[in-house]
Design an enzyme around this catalytic site. Structure first.
Site, PDB file in Angstrom:
ATOM      1  N   TYR A  54       5.701  -3.128   7.041  1.00  0.00           N
ATOM      2  CA  TYR A  54       5.685  -4.518   5.524  1.00  0.00           C
ATOM      3  C   TYR A  54       5.304  -5.096   6.388  1.00  0.00           C
ATOM      4  CZ  TYR A  54       6.778  -0.319   2.117  1.00  0.00           C
ATOM      5  OH  TYR A  54       6.501   0.024   0.657  1.00  0.00           O
ATOM      6  N   HIS A 116       5.911   7.691   5.425  1.00  0.00           N
ATOM      7  CA  HIS A 116       5.461   7.307   4.802  1.00  0.00           C
ATOM      8  C   HIS A 116       3.539   8.123   4.000  1.00  0.00           C
ATOM      9  CE1 HIS A 116       4.782   3.370   3.847  1.00  0.00           C
ATOM     10  NE2 HIS A 116       4.648   3.444   2.437  1.00  0.00           N
ATOM     11  N   PRO A 196       7.189   0.506  -9.431  1.00  0.00           N
ATOM     12  CA  PRO A 196       7.597   1.022 -11.619  1.00  0.00           C
ATOM     13  C   PRO A 196       7.711  -0.177 -12.529  1.00  0.00           C
ATOM     14  CG  PRO A 196       9.980   0.097 -10.339  1.00  0.00           C
ATOM     15  CD  PRO A 196       8.956   0.059  -9.514  1.00  0.00           C
ATOM     16  N   ARG A 199       3.160  -3.780  -9.861  1.00  0.00           N
ATOM     17  CA  ARG A 199       2.850  -4.638  -8.816  1.00  0.00           C
ATOM     18  C   ARG A 199       2.890  -5.505  -9.944  1.00  0.00           C
ATOM     19  NH1 ARG A 199       0.101   0.206  -8.111  1.00  0.00           N
ATOM     20  NH2 ARG A 199       0.668   0.609  -5.541  1.00  0.00           N
ATOM     21  N   PHE A 202       4.218  -5.774 -15.400  1.00  0.00           N
ATOM     22  CA  PHE A 202       5.019  -5.222 -16.201  1.00  0.00           C
ATOM     23  C   PHE A 202       6.425  -6.305 -15.635  1.00  0.00           C
ATOM     24  CE2 PHE A 202       2.925  -1.768 -16.241  1.00  0.00           C
ATOM     25  CZ  PHE A 202       3.395  -1.269 -18.100  1.00  0.00           C
TER      26      PHE A 202
END
Length: 319
Positions: A54, A116, A196, A199, A202
């Protein structure tokens, strides 16, 4: 916040995914990320999830500078960004990556260490053995696997008990319900649900298609390109209307649906802005509410695959 088991420790039922700190969804800076971490802990979040990839270590460095030792911390290794994109699971590479992550995190130990992506050439029993040795040496508290099949989970767990499995799971990504969530439940393994909130699909407000080309991977992600993007916005609009009618936040209701699919499930939404955390508080929903949400957004409603072909290369497929 309600608590759920993650290995031998209880953590907040909602964790925090720190991918955004690497600048992969929009511009950010260290001060903004540190404020976000402080705010996350204030809401009751006690598990932070990151990875060495990341921001190519940036997310881990920020968490290291933050320095809070009261949270349960997980990180990952295994993906080589490339080009070309590749994976490595050999013991020498895993140990090298772990030492680099511990240095960036300013820790001598990490609570949860994930692979990962799995390298198919290495038997999963050998990989589990490597992770078991790291547990025995006190380098990690437990280990996890990401984007794997139920059969892999069972084989790994038989060699050395797994702490967690992390796969994408949300209202618009339901594949784990075809065996993986059940396998984790039966084995006593936590299921950590990444993305969840789809991305950002929501999120508090409907997304606009203004992703940064070459930086924000949603710009070329099948679900976020036209005509799929507009079709997905239209499909989710009735869910947004239901949330407005009932006084729920869209993120809160989406997270409650995920939490409602199993007591061993821990969603890890992510953000780079502290202001978004207030939207995550999940409302108390009845079984009939969850069923109604499922009727509005049935399994398989999403237009487009969740990844492009190049990102699916090392994702285990089982259905």
């Amino acid at each position: 916040m309600e608590q759920r088991w993650l290995g031998n420790r209880k953590v907040g039922a909602i964790g925090f995914g720190a991918m955004s700190f690497g600048g992969m969804f929009g511009p950010t800076d260290e001060a903004t990320s540190l404020r976000c971490l402080d705010a996350a802990v204030d809401t009751g979040i006690s598990h932070i999830d990151t990875a060495n990839i990341y921001g190519m270590g940036l997310s881990e460095e920020i968490i290291g500078k933050w320095g809070c030792r009261d949270v349960h911390l997980g990180t990952k290794c295994g993906i080589i960004n490339g080009p070309p994109r590749a994976v490595r699971n050999d013991e020498a590479y895993i140990r090298e990556c772990l030492e680099e992550s511990l240095r960036r995190l300013r820790r001598e130990h990490v609570d949860l260490y994930y692979i990962h992506r799995r390298q198919p050439e290495i038997p999963i029993e050998d990989l589990a053995g490597t992770m078991g040795r790291l547990v025995q040496e006190g380098k990690i508290g437990g280990y996890g696997l990401s984007e794997v099949a139920p059969s892999t989970v069972r084989r790994a767990h038989a060699e050395h008990p797994l702490t967690a499995v992390q796969n994408e799971f949300s209202l618009w990504t339901r594949l784990p319900q075809l065996g993986l969530i059940q396998t984790c439940r039966d084995l006593g393994v936590a299921f950590v649900a990444f993305s969840p909130l789809g991305r950002g699909m929501f999120g508090r407000d409907p997304l606009k298609r203004d992703f940064r080309a070459g930086i924000d991977f949603r710009d070329t992600n099948p679900r976020f390109v036209e005509p799929n993007f507009s079709a997905n916005l239209a499909a989710i609009a009735p869910f947004r209307a239901l949330c407005a009618e009932r006084g729920w936040t869209v993120p809160g209701a989406a997270l409650r649906w995920v939490l409602g699919q199993g007591e061993h499930i821990i969603p890890i939404p992510g953000t780079r802005l502290a202001a978004h955390l207030g939207d995550w508080n999940p409302p108390a929903l009845k079984a009939s509410d969850l069923e109604e949400i499922g009727d509005i957004l049935p399994a398989g409603f999403a237009h487009g695959d969740r990844y492009g072909d190049h990102q699916m290369a090392f994702v285990e497929r089982y259905c």
